[in-house]
Design a protein around this motif. Structure first.
Motif, PDB file in Angstrom:
ATOM      1  N   GLU A  14      17.303  30.062  59.803  1.00  0.00           N
ATOM      2  CA  GLU A  14      17.524  31.029  58.726  1.00  0.00           C
ATOM      3  C   GLU A  14      16.701  30.618  57.512  1.00  0.00           C
ATOM      4  OE1 GLU A  14      21.333  32.711  56.147  1.00  0.00           O
ATOM      5  OE2 GLU A  14      21.671  31.364  57.835  1.00  0.00           O
ATOM      6  N   TYR A  25      13.806  37.864  50.035  1.00  0.00           N
ATOM      7  CA  TYR A  25      13.567  37.865  51.476  1.00  0.00           C
ATOM      8  C   TYR A  25      14.637  37.005  52.146  1.00  0.00           C
ATOM      9  CZ  TYR A  25      11.378  37.010  56.010  1.00  0.00           C
ATOM     10  OH  TYR A  25      11.147  36.926  57.350  1.00  0.00           O
ATOM     11  N   ARG A  27      15.955  36.079  56.430  1.00  0.00           N
ATOM     12  CA  ARG A  27      15.848  36.353  57.865  1.00  0.00           C
ATOM     13  C   ARG A  27      16.594  35.287  58.634  1.00  0.00           C
ATOM     14  NH1 ARG A  27      11.257  39.034  61.417  1.00  0.00           N
ATOM     15  NH2 ARG A  27      12.080  38.509  63.442  1.00  0.00           N
ATOM     16  N   GLU A  28      17.276  35.728  59.696  1.00  0.00           N
ATOM     17  CA  GLU A  28      17.967  34.820  60.615  1.00  0.00           C
ATOM     18  C   GLU A  28      17.357  34.983  61.995  1.00  0.00           C
ATOM     19  OE1 GLU A  28      22.113  35.736  60.599  1.00  0.00           O
ATOM     20  OE2 GLU A  28      22.373  35.147  58.511  1.00  0.00           O
ATOM     21  N   GLN A  29      17.153  33.869  62.698  1.00  0.00           N
ATOM     22  CA  GLN A  29      16.611  33.863  64.050  1.00  0.00           C
ATOM     23  C   GLN A  29      17.470  32.977  64.915  1.00  0.00           C
ATOM     24  OE1 GLN A  29      13.998  36.550  63.886  1.00  0.00           O
ATOM     25  NE2 GLN A  29      13.819  35.351  65.713  1.00  0.00           N
ATOM     26  N   ASP A  37       6.291  38.552  59.118  1.00  0.00           N
ATOM     27  CA  ASP A  37       6.877  39.339  58.037  1.00  0.00           C
ATOM     28  C   ASP A  37       6.094  39.092  56.751  1.00  0.00           C
ATOM     29  OD1 ASP A  37       8.850  40.135  59.763  1.00  0.00           O
ATOM     30  OD2 ASP A  37      10.433  38.948  58.868  1.00  0.00           O
ATOM     31  N   THR A  39       6.042  40.117  52.647  1.00  0.00           N
ATOM     32  CA  THR A  39       6.790  40.704  51.540  1.00  0.00           C
ATOM     33  C   THR A  39       5.927  40.704  50.285  1.00  0.00           C
ATOM     34  OG1 THR A  39       8.864  39.861  52.464  1.00  0.00           O
ATOM     35  CG2 THR A  39       8.887  40.490  50.140  1.00  0.00           C
TER      36      THR A  39
END
Length: 99
Positions: A14, A25, A27-29, A37, A39
């Motif tokens: 994360e 921004y 994001r979790e993986q 990505d 931004t």
């Protein structure tokens, strides 16, 4: 003012990015997979110095955070990898952006 963008290509598990205290921004993986990505940070910049903080959160085992900050024509990559990272905040990196 130069164009400013953030590219994130790995976030195991994360990543949360703050610009002047605002989340710009996140994001979790579940697994370590590559992605791309981008931004645009221009709408969040204020005059003077801006502080960008990247925080990597590890859920278990390995941690991997990769990408780059681009300010105009200058790109500053970031990378953190650790096979045996502890759960919790495993990485923090700060950038100062003049505007």
């Amino acid at each position: 003012m130069a164009r400013v963008s953030l590219r994130v290509t790995h976030a195991d598990n994360e990543i949360v990015v703050f610009l002047n205290g605002l989340v710009v921004y996140a994001r979790e993986q579940e697994e370590d997979v590559s992605f791309d990505d981008v931004t645009d940070l221009d709408p969040y910049l204020t005059s003077g110095l801006n502080i960008l903080i990247l925080v990597g959160v590890n859920w278990s085992a390995a941690a991997n955070y990769q990408g780059a900050l681009t300010i105009g024509d200058i790109t500053q990559p970031f990378s953190y990898q650790k096979d045996d990272a502890q759960p919790g905040v495993s990485w923090i990196q700060t950038f100062t952006i003049p505007a």
